[in-house]
Scaffold this motif. Structure first.
Motif, mmCIF file in Angstrom:
data_model
loop_
_atom_site.group_PDB
_atom_site.id
_atom_site.type_symbol
_atom_site.label_atom_id
_atom_site.label_comp_id
_atom_site.label_asym_id
_atom_site.label_seq_id
_atom_site.Cartn_x
_atom_site.Cartn_y
_atom_site.Cartn_z
ATOM 1 N N TYR A 246 18.705 7.861 -10.862
ATOM 2 C CA TYR A 246 19.378 6.647 -9.098
ATOM 3 C C TYR A 246 18.629 7.623 -7.460
ATOM 4 O O TYR A 246 19.637 8.213 -7.289
ATOM 5 C CB TYR A 246 20.836 6.973 -9.641
ATOM 6 N N THR A 247 18.419 6.915 -6.852
ATOM 7 C CA THR A 247 17.725 6.565 -5.681
ATOM 8 C C THR A 247 19.162 6.257 -4.631
ATOM 9 O O THR A 247 20.538 5.617 -5.356
ATOM 10 C CB THR A 247 16.730 6.138 -5.119
ATOM 11 N N ASP A 248 19.722 6.388 -3.726
ATOM 12 C CA ASP A 248 20.855 5.767 -3.224
ATOM 13 C C ASP A 248 20.050 3.795 -3.421
ATOM 14 O O ASP A 248 21.412 3.655 -3.304
ATOM 15 C CB ASP A 248 20.191 5.446 -1.195
ATOM 16 N N GLU A 249 19.408 3.113 -3.062
ATOM 17 C CA GLU A 249 18.795 1.798 -3.214
ATOM 18 C C GLU A 249 19.072 1.724 -4.694
ATOM 19 O O GLU A 249 20.493 0.664 -4.558
ATOM 20 C CB GLU A 249 17.333 1.340 -3.244
ATOM 21 N N ASP A 250 19.208 1.789 -5.611
ATOM 22 C CA ASP A 250 19.611 1.877 -6.943
ATOM 23 C C ASP A 250 20.414 2.405 -6.822
ATOM 24 O O ASP A 250 21.483 1.092 -7.634
ATOM 25 C CB ASP A 250 18.644 3.141 -8.222
ATOM 26 N N GLU B 156 22.973 1.170 -4.691
ATOM 27 C CA GLU B 156 23.630 -0.363 -4.649
ATOM 28 C C GLU B 156 23.196 -1.292 -5.567
ATOM 29 O O GLU B 156 24.052 -1.856 -6.337
ATOM 30 C CB GLU B 156 22.591 -0.188 -2.887
ATOM 31 N N ALA B 157 22.030 -0.944 -6.145
ATOM 32 C CA ALA B 157 21.652 -1.808 -7.222
ATOM 33 C C ALA B 157 22.801 -2.402 -8.034
ATOM 34 O O ALA B 157 23.586 -2.555 -9.092
ATOM 35 C CB ALA B 157 20.720 -2.514 -7.620
ATOM 36 N N ASN C 148 18.913 0.868 -15.159
ATOM 37 C CA ASN C 148 18.285 1.413 -13.539
ATOM 38 C C ASN C 148 16.948 0.611 -13.740
ATOM 39 O O ASN C 148 17.583 -0.488 -13.225
ATOM 40 C CB ASN C 148 18.120 3.250 -13.725
ATOM 41 N N HIS C 149 15.571 1.722 -13.704
ATOM 42 C CA HIS C 149 14.773 0.656 -13.495
ATOM 43 C C HIS C 149 14.199 -0.399 -14.979
ATOM 44 O O HIS C 149 13.631 -0.560 -14.348
ATOM 45 C CB HIS C 149 13.120 1.681 -13.084
#
Lengths: 82, 792
Positions: free
Chosen positions: B350-354, B356-357, B206-207
Motif C-alpha cells: 500500500y502507498t499513502d494514496e492507497d 486513503e482509498a 488494493n489495486h
C-alpha cells in the motif's frame, strides 16, 4: 463481401469451430456470437482476440463490443485494421 | 468411535514457500512483510505481458529426482510437520494414520519435462495429483485413509476439513493434511491467456489488477485431542468446523453476489459455535483479481460489518503469491501461527494514496496494510475460493470450541444412478447389455456422447461446447443419477445437495494437450478456452453449474479406487449431516494421449486382454458413473426407489512404490475386513465380490491371493471390466452400481462370475437371487484400497 473478406470470414469461422468447439453447421456469418445466439462469453472473447492477433496481427483487446457481434463484424474490423 | 463434535487439534506444522524453507522462516518473513515476488526463473515468460512469480529458491528444496517438484515440496513440508509433532511409528497406530493432500496442477512440471525432454517413461507416473499423498504416506508409514483433493485453489483447505471429518467419524487418530503446488508453465500460460496475471506484484484488496502465481506446500498434523494428550503432544490449537459449498455459477469467476462464499463462511461459524462478533482474524483468499476481491469484500462486509468491531483481514498472497492448491494449507499455517502468537501478518504493497482509498473500502475492518500488529486472538478463519465455483472456509480456535455439528444415524441408500460407458449410456441400456451377456470387443474403448444425450438432458450447445470429454461424461452421468433418484432442489435448498467426484487420472488429457500447445507455440499462446478444464474439479464444477447444486462439492483423486472412495466420502457427509443427499461419481477419460501413456507404461498391448487370465495388459477404457445416496428419511420424503443399502465402507493404504501394487496385499485384506466390520457383519456373510482385476497380472494375482486368504472358501467374483473395460474410477463406481442393480433384482437371477479359491479361478454362472451382501473393492497404484459393502 469481396473475395478477401470472404476468405477472412471463412478462416474466422474455422477458428471459432476449432478453438471454441462450435459445430460449423451452427455458424453462419450473421448469427450473433454472444448473448442469445451462440452464447459465447468473456473467456471465449479472449480466445477470439488471441486467434485474430496471431492470424492477422490485429489487436482487438479493449475494442468496442459491437465489433464482436458476428463473423461479419469481426471480418470488417480485421480488414479495416490489417 | 464416531464423535461428531470430538476435539481435533493441530500438533505439528510444516511449510515452504517463496519466503522460507520452514515454518519459522516463512512466518518471520511474513510478519516483516518480506516480498517473495520476483521475475520468474522457471517459466519462459519472454513474450508474455507479465513476468512475475513467487518461486521457492532451489537451494531451499530437498531435491529428489524420483518425484515431481510438487511432491518434493509436499514431502519437505510434511517431514517438518511430523518432526514438529513428534510423530513416529512408535506413537501412532499406522492403520489409524492417514494423509490427505490438496493440489491444483499436481505433477504438471513432469508433463512439461516429458514433452520437451524426450518422452521418458519415468516422467509418466509423476504427472497426476494422485502420486502426491502416496509419496507422503510412504515416507510417514501411514496406512489409513490416503487420498488427494483436486479442488484447485480450495483443495488444501478442504484436505484439512476432510481430515477432521475422518477423525470425528472415528476412522483415524492422526492425519497429515495440507497441499502443494509447483510453479509451472501450464498455470502461468493459462492465467496469462485469461489476462488474470498482474504485471506488478499482486495487490489484494488494493489495486486488484491480477494475481501473482507462487508455489510451495503446507502441512498440518491434525490429531484427535485424546490421542494428542495421551502421547503428551504439544497442541497449537483446535480445528473447529469448516464450510464447503459450490457457487453453481461460472467455471472461473466467483459469483458476484458472494452467495456461495457466504454460505461457506456462515456454515463454518454456525457449526463451530463461533459468534461472528468473536472472530478475530481472517486469512482471506485475497488473490488480487478484481472479481475475487470484489466478491470477498462483499461477503466479509455483509457478514461482519454490523456485528464485529475488531476483525482483522489480510492476504498473505501479497508476499507468497497465489500458491494454488497449496494456498489453503499455507494460509491455514499462517492463520494458526497468527492465533497462537497473537500477531496478525500484513497485506503489503500500500502507498499513502492507497491507504486513503482503503479507508473508504474498509469500514470498521482492519485490512492490515503494510504492517503486522499484535493482538490477543481466540478465533481465526482461513478462506479459499476456487475455479469451478468451489468455496471452503475453516475455523481454528485457541481453546476448546463449542461445536454444534449434528449426526444422522439413519441407514443410507443408493436411490439413483447414471451411467456413461463404452457400451452405451443410461441405466436401461446397461441392464440390457449385461442381461444379453455382451462383453467388450477391443483393448481401446471409449464412451460416446452426442446430440441425443444432450437433448435428453436439455444441455445446450453454449454449455456443452465448453466442456472437455471428462466433464461432459460427468455432467451426463450426474444428471441421469439426479433424475433417476428424483432429487428436486431449488434456490431454497440447493445447499443440501452435494457431490464427491472420484477420478484416477483427472483431466490429464486436457492438461497434456494444453502443455503440448504451449511447448510448441510459447507460454504467451495458451488457450483461455481450454485452461479452465485443466483443473481436476472442473467436471464437478460444471455439474453444479448445470444443475444448480450448491452444497458440498469435492473432487478426490488417488487412482481407480477414487470411484469407490467417493462413495465412502459421500456417505460420511450424510452420516455427519452436512447434506441431505449426495452424488458419488467415478469418472476417467480415454484418449490418444491416455492410450499413448498407458501403452508406454506397458499396460496396453495389441490384443484384447483377459481378466484373471495371467496376461499382462488391460483393455483401456473410460466412462462416468454416478450414484445417488440419501438417508432413509430423505429417501422416504420423495418415495425414492432404494436399489441397495450402503451398509459399510473402509479405505486403507499399504504403501508400495507408486505405479505398482505388488506387496500391498494387506491393504486390500484390511479394506475388506474393516468394511465388513463397519457393516456389522463377518466376512463369511459376503455373497459375492465386485472385483477390480483388469488383465494386468500384478493386479489380478494380488486380488486372487487376497480373496483366497480373506474368505477362506470359494468366493464368487463379478467384474464390470468384462463389460466396460478398464474405465478406472468409472469402473470402480460401476462396481457399486452394478452390485446395487444385482441386489435390486434388476439383472435377472444369475450372472457370469469368476469363482476364486486357493489362488485359482474358474468361470461359471452365479445364482444371484438370494444375495444379501455384496462387497465392491477397488485399488490405486501405490497401494490404496477402498471397499464398500452393499446390503439388499
Amino acid at each position: 463481401m469481396n473475395e478477401k473478406e470472404l476468405a477472412i470470414a471463412a478462416r474466422i469461422k474455422e477458428m471459432l469451430s476449432e478453438n471454441l468447439r462450435i459445430p460449423a453447421e451452427e455458424l453462419d456469418y450473421e448469427i450473433p456470437l454472444f448473448g442469445d445466439g451462440i452464447g459465447l462469453d468473456s473467456v471465449d472473447s479472449l480466445e477470439i482476440i488471441a486467434c485474430i492477433d496471431s492470424e492477422y496481427g490485429v489487436a482487438m483487446t479493449g475494442v468496442a463490443k459491437e465489433n464482436f457481434y458476428n463473423i461479419t463484424s469481426l471480418t470488417k474490423y480485421v480488414v479495416e485494421n490489417m | 468411535m464416531s464423535d461428531i463434535n470430538a476435539r481435533c487439534v493441530v500438533t505439528g506444522l510444516g511449510m515452504i514457500n517463496a519466503i522460507g524453507k520452514n515454518v519459522e522462516e516463512c512466518w518471520e518473513n511474513a510478519l516483516k512483510g518480506t516480498p517473495g515476488i520476483d521475475k520468474t526463473r522457471s517459466v519462459n515468460s519472454d513474450d508474455c505481458y507479465a513476468h512475475l512469480g513467487a518461486e521457492v529458491k532451489d537451494s531451499d528444496i530437498e531435491m529428489n529426482d524420483k518425484v515431481d517438484r510438487v511432491s518434493m515440496l509436499c514431502l519437505q513440508a510434511s517431514k517438518e510437520a511430523l518432526n514438529d509433532a513428534g510423530i513416529s511409528n512408535a506413537n501412532v497406530d499406522a492403520a489409524r494414520f492417514g494423509v490427505i493432500m490438496g493440489s491444483c496442477v499436481g505433477g504438471v512440471v513432469s508433463i512439461e519435462n516429458y514433452i520437451e525432454k524426450g518422452e521418458k517413461t519415468e516422467d509418466i507416473n509423476k504427472m497426476t495429483i494422485a502420486s502426491i499423498a502416496n509419496h507422503v504416506a510412504n515416507m510417514a508409514g501411514a496406512k489409513g485413509v490416503v487420498t488427494n483433493i483436486g479442488n484447485a485453489c480450495a483443495a488444501s483447505t478442504m484436505s484439512v476439513a476432510y481430515a477432521c471429518e475422518l477423525i470425528r467419524a472415528g476412522v483415524g487418530d492422526v492425519f497429515i493434511a495440507g497441499g502443494a503446488d509447483a510453479f509451472a508453465s501450464v498455470p502461468f500460460a493459462g492465467f496469462t491467456a485469461l489476462h488474470a496475471l498482474s504485471e506488478n506484484p499482486c495487490s489484494p484488496f488494493n489495486h486488484s489488477n491480477g494475481i501473482t502465481l507462487g508455489e510451495g506446500a503446507g502441512a498440518i498434523i491434525v490429531e484427535s485431542y485424546e490421542h494428542a494428550i495421551k502421547r503428551g503432544a504439544k497442541i497449537y490449537c483446535d480445528v473447529l468446523s469448516a464450510g464447503i459449498s459450490s457457487d453453481a455459477h461460472h467455471i472461473t469467476a466467483p459469483r458476484p453476489d458472494g452467495i456461495g462464499q457466504m454460505y461457506a463462511i456462515r456454515r463454518a461459524l454456525d457449526k463451530s459455535g463461533v459468534d461472528k462478533k468473536d472472530l478475530d482474524y481472517i486469512n482471506a483468499h485475497g488473490t488480487g483479481t478484481a472479481k475475487n476481491d470484489e466478491a470477498e469484500f462483499l461477503s466479509i462486509h455483509t457478514i461482519f460489518d454490523d456485528a464485529n468491531d475488531h476483525l482483522s483481514v489480510s492476504s498473505t498472497k501479497a508476499m507468497v503469491g497465489h500458491c494454488l492448491g497449496a494456498a489453503g494449507a499455507i494460509e491455514a499455517v499462517y492463520a494458526i501461527r497468527a492465533l497462537t502468537d497473537n500477531k496478525v501478518p500484513p497485506t503489503i504493497g500500500y502507498t499513502d494514496e492507497d491507504l486513503e482509498a482503503l479507508k473508504e473500502k474498509a469500514g470498521k475492518i482492519d485490512f492490515m496494510p503494510n504492517a503486522m500488529k499484535e493482538k490477543e486472538m481466540n478465533y481465526v478463519m482461513s478462506n479459499s475460493f476456487a475455479f469451478g465455483g468451489s468455496n471452503a472456509s475453516i475455523i481454528f480456535a485457541k481453546n476448546e470450541g463449542k461445536m454444534s455439528e449434528t449426526e444422522n444415524n439413519e441407514d443410507i441408500y443408493i436411490t439413483g444412478m447414471g451411467i456413461v460407458s463404452p457400451i452405451g449410456n443410461g441405466i436401461e441400456n446397461y441392464i440390457e447389455k449385461v442381461k444379453n451377456g455382451e462383453t467388450i470387443a477391443s483393448n481401446n474403448l471409449s464412451s460416446e456422447l452426442g446430440k441425443e444425450d444432450f437433448d435428453k438432458y436439455d444441455i445446450k450447445l453454449a454449455f456443452y461446447r465448453k466442456l472437455d470429454k471428462l466433464s461432459t461424461m460427468q455432467v451426463v452421468s450426474g444428471i441421469e443419477a439426479i433424475n433417476n433418484a428424483g432429487f428436486t432442489f431449488n434456490d431454497e435448498n440447493a445447499e443440501d445437495f452435494g457431490m464427491i467426484i472420484g477420478t484416477g487420472d483427472g483431466p490429464l488429457t486436457t492438461v497434456y494437450e494444453f502443455q503440448d500447445h504451449i511447448s510448441k507455440e510459447g507460454t504467451q499462446n495458451g488457450s483461455a478456452f481450454n485452461f479452465p478444464n485443466t483443473v481436476y474439479n472442473a467436471a464437478g464444477g460444471y455439474l453444479s453449474i448445470k444443475t444448480g447444486m450448491r452444497g458440498y462439492n469435492v473432487t478426490i483423486t488417488n487412482g481407480s479406487q477414487s470411484g469407490l472412495s467417493s462413495i465412502c466420502y459421500a456417505a460420511n457427509e450424510i452420516r455427519q449431516d452436512r447434506t441431505k443427499a449426495m452424488l458419488a461419481s467415478g469418472t476417467d477419460e480415454n484418449s490418444a494421449v491416455m492410450n499413448k501413456l498407458y501403452t508406454q507404461l506397458g499396460f496396453v498391448k495389441d490384443a484384447k486382454s483377459d481378466i484373471y487370465g495371467n496376461g499382462n495388459s488391460m483393455n483401456l477404457s473410460d466412462g462416468s458413473v454416478t450414484i445417488a445416496l440419501e438417508s432413509a428419511s430423505q429417501a422416504a420424503s420423495h418415495s425414492a426407489k432404494k436399489y441397495a443399502k450402503v451398509a459399510g465402507y473402509a479405505q486403507t493404504h499399504e504403501g508400495v512404490e507408486y505405479g505398482t501394487v505388488a506387496g500391498s496385499d494387506e491393504g486390500l485384506a484390511n479394506a475388506i475386513k474393516e468394511a465388513c466390520a463397519d457393516a456389522g457383519i463377518t466376512v463369511d456373510k459376503i455373497d459375492a465380490v465386485f472385483g477390480f482385476g483388469n488383465g494386468v497380472n500384478e493386479v489380478d494375482t494380488l486380488e486372487k491371493n487376497v480373496y483366497s486368504k480373506v474368505f477362506g472358501k470359494e468366493i464368487a467374483v463379478i467384474n464390470v471390466k468384462d463389460y466396460v473395460g478398464e474405465a478406472r474410477a468409472a469402473a470402480a463406481t460401476l462396481s457399486a452400481a452394478h452390485a446395487a442393480l444385482t441386489l435390486a433384482g434388476e439383472l435377472g437371477d444369475s450372472q457370469d462370475a469368476y469363482f476364486i479359491a486357493g489362488g485359482n479361478v474358474r468361470k461359471d454362472k452365479v445364482d444371484t437371487k438370494n444375495f444379501e451382501y455384496i462387497i465392491a473393492t477397488s485399488y490405486g497404484v501405490g497401494g490404496s484400497y477402498s471397499a464398500v459393502v452393499l446390503q439388499k
